[in-house]
Write an enzyme that holds these catalytic residues in place. Sequence first.
Site, PDB file in Angstrom:
ATOM      1  N   ASP A  55     111.347  22.214  47.021  1.00  0.00           N
ATOM      2  CA  ASP A  55     112.297  23.111  47.236  1.00  0.00           C
ATOM      3  C   ASP A  55     113.814  22.750  46.580  1.00  0.00           C
ATOM      4  O   ASP A  55     114.019  21.777  46.132  1.00  0.00           O
ATOM      5  CB  ASP A  55     112.663  23.276  48.673  1.00  0.00           C
ATOM      6  CG  ASP A  55     113.454  22.259  49.182  1.00  0.00           C
ATOM      7  OD1 ASP A  55     113.155  20.936  48.892  1.00  0.00           O
ATOM      8  OD2 ASP A  55     114.704  22.588  49.871  1.00  0.00           O
TER       9      ASP A  55
ATOM     10  N   GLU B 232     102.654  12.403  49.491  1.00  0.00           N
ATOM     11  CA  GLU B 232     104.267  12.843  49.227  1.00  0.00           C
ATOM     12  C   GLU B 232     104.148  13.790  48.197  1.00  0.00           C
ATOM     13  O   GLU B 232     103.336  13.724  47.278  1.00  0.00           O
ATOM     14  CB  GLU B 232     104.878  11.601  48.949  1.00  0.00           C
ATOM     15  CG  GLU B 232     106.372  11.652  48.671  1.00  0.00           C
ATOM     16  CD  GLU B 232     107.194  12.329  49.911  1.00  0.00           C
ATOM     17  OE1 GLU B 232     107.100  13.507  50.100  1.00  0.00           O
ATOM     18  OE2 GLU B 232     108.184  11.691  50.492  1.00  0.00           O
TER      19      GLU B 232
ATOM     20  N   ASP C 214     110.959   9.786  43.771  1.00  0.00           N
ATOM     21  CA  ASP C 214     112.180  10.165  42.819  1.00  0.00           C
ATOM     22  C   ASP C 214     112.825   8.995  42.658  1.00  0.00           C
ATOM     23  O   ASP C 214     112.166   7.812  42.156  1.00  0.00           O
ATOM     24  CB  ASP C 214     112.906  11.400  43.405  1.00  0.00           C
ATOM     25  CG  ASP C 214     113.843  11.786  42.232  1.00  0.00           C
ATOM     26  OD1 ASP C 214     114.385  10.884  41.617  1.00  0.00           O
ATOM     27  OD2 ASP C 214     114.262  13.018  42.294  1.00  0.00           O
TER      28      ASP C 214
ATOM     29  N   GLY D 228     108.086  18.546  52.166  1.00  0.00           N
ATOM     30  CA  GLY D 228     107.578  19.073  50.802  1.00  0.00           C
ATOM     31  C   GLY D 228     106.089  18.807  50.596  1.00  0.00           C
ATOM     32  O   GLY D 228     105.613  19.413  49.839  1.00  0.00           O
TER      33      GLY D 228
ATOM     34  N   PHE E 175     114.783  18.698  37.660  1.00  0.00           N
ATOM     35  CA  PHE E 175     114.660  19.145  38.943  1.00  0.00           C
ATOM     36  C   PHE E 175     113.628  20.282  39.121  1.00  0.00           C
ATOM     37  O   PHE E 175     113.794  21.329  38.888  1.00  0.00           O
ATOM     38  CB  PHE E 175     115.927  19.697  39.460  1.00  0.00           C
ATOM     39  CG  PHE E 175     116.224  20.038  40.736  1.00  0.00           C
ATOM     40  CD1 PHE E 175     116.486  18.830  41.765  1.00  0.00           C
ATOM     41  CD2 PHE E 175     115.889  20.962  41.664  1.00  0.00           C
ATOM     42  CE1 PHE E 175     116.265  18.674  43.200  1.00  0.00           C
ATOM     43  CE2 PHE E 175     115.786  20.900  43.037  1.00  0.00           C
ATOM     44  CZ  PHE E 175     116.077  20.001  43.604  1.00  0.00           C
TER      45      PHE E 175
END
Length: 178
Positions: free
Chosen positions: A158, A98, A102, A43, A151
């Site tokens: 992704d 990063e 989360d 990511g 989300f």
Amino acid sequence: MHRDLLNISYSEETISACVRGLGQRLAAEYADKNPIFLGILKGSFVFMSDLIRACDFPLEVRFLTASSYGSSTVTSGNVSVSGAPGTEIAGRHVIIVEDILDTGTTLAKIRDMLSAQNPASLKICAFLDKAECRRADISADYVGFTCPAAFFVGYGLDYAERYRNLPYVGVLKPEVYE
Ligand code: PRP
């Protein structure tokens, strides 16, 4: 806007200004430290590429790979890590880069692995910080945006390996993954 998105939460222009600001803040701390920017794949690769170009000082770039979400919108809790640096980070200033913090499961594991190698310092730079979803005892030192519990995809993020190439970040329509 991509038809699978509900909105654009962070536009290209907004992201660009944010990353420039992060580069200035990092310069104030690291300009004379030749830090290692350690990206967590996959990511982080888009954010990393913009962030280092916003940093006008000597630095090195490395990556490791971590994955726990697979094709789900919730973490499996099992973080698989490969390519983590070993003793070569001893005595070095390390910034973990990063895309999103989360639950914190991924970074808590990586932080503990890296701390065991005795870096001179270890900090976290997260593009998005979904602070209200945190479960692990971890926080970022540098944050692009604090975001709500939706989300998000785009800018490296992704769903089932899709949408990483969108140049902005938006919320995925629930019908795409339900
Ligand atoms: C995503 C993201 C972070 C992690 C954050 O990785 O890139 O590494 O989840 O979630 P957490 O704080 O709940 O652990 P993912 O497992 O989706 O792999 P990817 O980077 O290859 O998309």
